[in-house]
Design an enzyme around this catalytic site. Structure first.
Site, PDB file in Angstrom:
ATOM      1  CB  CYS A 221     -10.835  -3.794   2.001  1.00  0.00           C
ATOM      2  SG  CYS A 221     -10.112  -3.011   0.540  1.00  0.00           S
TER       3      CYS A 221
ATOM      4  CD  GLU B  35      -5.371  -6.732  -1.021  1.00  0.00           C
ATOM      5  OE1 GLU B  35      -6.023  -7.323  -0.142  1.00  0.00           O
ATOM      6  OE2 GLU B  35      -4.991  -5.538  -0.899  1.00  0.00           O
TER       7      GLU B  35
ATOM      8  CB  CYS C 224      -8.710  -5.395  -2.511  1.00  0.00           C
ATOM      9  SG  CYS C 224      -7.571  -4.054  -2.090  1.00  0.00           S
TER      10      CYS C 224
ATOM     11  CD  GLU D 174      -1.781   5.071   3.827  1.00  0.00           C
ATOM     12  OE1 GLU D 174      -2.340   4.008   4.176  1.00  0.00           O
ATOM     13  OE2 GLU D 174      -1.152   5.806   4.633  1.00  0.00           O
TER      14      GLU D 174
ATOM     15  CG  ASN E 113      -0.223  -0.040   2.545  1.00  0.00           C
ATOM     16  OD1 ASN E 113       0.761  -0.764   2.711  1.00  0.00           O
ATOM     17  ND2 ASN E 113      -0.714   0.729   3.512  1.00  0.00           N
TER      18      ASN E 113
ATOM     19  CG  HIS F 221      -6.548  -0.625  -1.380  1.00  0.00           C
ATOM     20  ND1 HIS F 221      -7.475  -1.077  -0.470  1.00  0.00           N
ATOM     21  CD2 HIS F 221      -6.853   0.676  -1.607  1.00  0.00           C
ATOM     22  CE1 HIS F 221      -8.306  -0.091  -0.158  1.00  0.00           C
ATOM     23  NE2 HIS F 221      -7.942   0.981  -0.845  1.00  0.00           N
TER      24      HIS F 221
END
Length: 296
Positions: A128, A103, A131, A90, A88, A101
């Site tokens: 989640c 994945e 994903c 950000e 991940n 994310h």
């Protein structure tokens, strides 16, 4: 060995750490080919699933979670037998939709390497909804096997029943299949032409805004990406985020960016210029070049 791998490799069992260490060179960005993977299995005498789950801390070391400080790693296994790590990222101070994310990172890694089919996703916690929906867009996405610690492997359909996907919108060539969306533009610049090539390989069946981003760095390296849309729209992966994710996997600082270009279709239903500029401004002072390509 790269500094970011020193701590996680010390958490691995000794035989795996010894076999893996030679692969973690300065050029390592999370790709392990089928032959290397088999060599790790042979050296450790671990079954492949156990081995891949144990590699997740290495994948998580590729993370850049500047907001959550929560490191997540994922591994995508292709039909070729190769594995592709992702993590991940950000963007500090920017809206959460700019996040990538783990994945998504792993899948885009495989796509950029030429994989046409993902068979397995290995991750340390249940994916989640974002994903799950992103995976459902892939070629045979519903058949992808999800591997989690201390749980039996299960197909994506277990985690995403009654799914809505590309087939519901009459899309016959889902994400990872070969895309044929030829565009043209007038430029002799190899940088621009490379971006055009990735634009033509992008996946935009819903807006037809085929697009790509390429970032160039101080050392002359280029990080390419393509737009990857989703039937549910919001899980779409923007090309700038894909390019930044690739930079992080390669251990390249965003401050090293010297040139950035967005090529997108002149006939798309949307434009990515606003979101792309916003993401670039979060990490660099370089001005984004914006070029429109004409569909054939």
């Amino acid at each position: 060995m790269q500094d970011r791998f020193i701590e996680p490799i010390n958490t691995l069992q000794r035989s795996l750490a010894q076999a893996l260490s030679p692969l973690l060179t300065n050029d390592f960005s999370g790709h392990i080919n089928a032959q290397q993977l088999q060599a790790l299995v042979d050296a450790t005498q671990l079954d492949e699933e156990t081995l891949l789950l144990q590699l997740l801390p290495i994948a998580a070391a590729l993370s850049k979670p500047t907001i959550s400080e929560f490191y997540v790693g994922a591994i995508a296994k292709g039909a070729s037998g190769d594995i592709y790590m992702g993590a991940n990222i950000e963007l500090q101070g920017k809206a959460l939709f700019h996040s990538v994310h783990a994945e998504q990172s792993a899948i885009s890694h495989a796509w950029l390497k030429g994989e046409k089919h993902i068979t397995d996703i290995i991750v340390n916690a249940s994916p989640c909804g974002h994903c799950r929906q992103f995976m459902n867009e892939l070629v045979k996405g519903d058949e992808i096997i999800i591997h989690l610690p201390k749980q039996a492997p299960k197909p994506l359909t277990h985690y995403l029943p009654y799914a809505f996907g590309p087939s519901d919108l009459n899309v016959k060539q889902p994400l990872l299949s070969v895309q044929e969306s030829p565009h043209s533009l007038e430029s002799d610049d190899p940088f621009v032409q490379s971006a055009l090539e990735h634009t033509n390989q992008s996946y935009a069946p819903y807006t037809h805004n085929h697009a790509a981003v390429i970032l160039e760095t101080l050392d002359g390296k280029q990080y390419s990406s393509r737009y990857a849309e989703n039937a549910a729209f919001n899980p779409s992966m923007l090309p700038m985020q894909m390019a930044l994710s690739a930079m992080v996997r390669h251990g390249q600082d965003f401050t090293d960016i010297t040139r950035a270009i967005l090529v997108e279709s002149s006939k798309g239903k949307v434009s990515l210029i606003g979101a792309t500029t916003d993401a670039l401004n979060a990490v660099s002072h370089v001005q984004l070049e914006h070029v429109l390509a004409t569909p054939a």
